[in-house]
Write a protein that holds these residues in place. Sequence first.
Motif, PDB file in Angstrom:
ATOM      1  N   ARG A  31      44.297  45.060  52.959  1.00  0.00           N
ATOM      2  CA  ARG A  31      42.818  45.066  52.982  1.00  0.00           C
ATOM      3  C   ARG A  31      42.276  46.194  52.117  1.00  0.00           C
ATOM      4  N   ARG A  51      42.505  50.857  48.801  1.00  0.00           N
ATOM      5  CA  ARG A  51      43.212  49.588  48.929  1.00  0.00           C
ATOM      6  C   ARG A  51      44.529  49.915  49.621  1.00  0.00           C
ATOM      7  N   THR A  98      37.724  44.848  54.599  1.00  0.00           N
ATOM      8  CA  THR A  98      37.612  43.481  54.093  1.00  0.00           C
ATOM      9  C   THR A  98      38.567  42.553  54.834  1.00  0.00           C
ATOM     10  N   THR A 101      43.526  40.612  51.342  1.00  0.00           N
ATOM     11  CA  THR A 101      43.375  40.284  49.941  1.00  0.00           C
ATOM     12  C   THR A 101      44.670  40.595  49.186  1.00  0.00           C
ATOM     13  N   ASP A 112      31.757  42.785  49.603  1.00  0.00           N
ATOM     14  CA  ASP A 112      33.166  42.418  49.750  1.00  0.00           C
ATOM     15  C   ASP A 112      33.679  42.630  51.172  1.00  0.00           C
TER      16      ASP A 112
END
Length: 126
Positions: A31, A51, A98, A101, A112
Amino acid sequence: VQLQASGGGLVQPGGSLRLSCVVSDLALASRRIGWFRQAPGKEREGVSCIRTETGWTDYGDSVAGRFTFTWNTARNILYLQMNNLKPEDSAVYYCAATRQTLLPRCALDHTDYYYWGQGTQVTVSS
């Protein structure tokens, strides 16, 4: 899923604060995680992001060099260390994450982010 932010308060210009965000019932693997802020009458602004796994980190131009975003992976707690605070840093600060991803970098675009904490007020004033 719960993101619980805390640590805000009133501080004088030049002072420091550390915000915390406890993340419950959400694995942060794969995420983007971030801190955002919103002052009255202004749009939500990206402060910093990470990230997970790649460790890619980014900061907004207005806070780079003064703020540091870290993440305790074992305890699932996000931290935002804020130094040399200025009156223009006054805002409600939010932590966010988020959906999972594959993208390797984080982004400071609040659209996002899917999971949000309730916010903590930071006021910088003499």
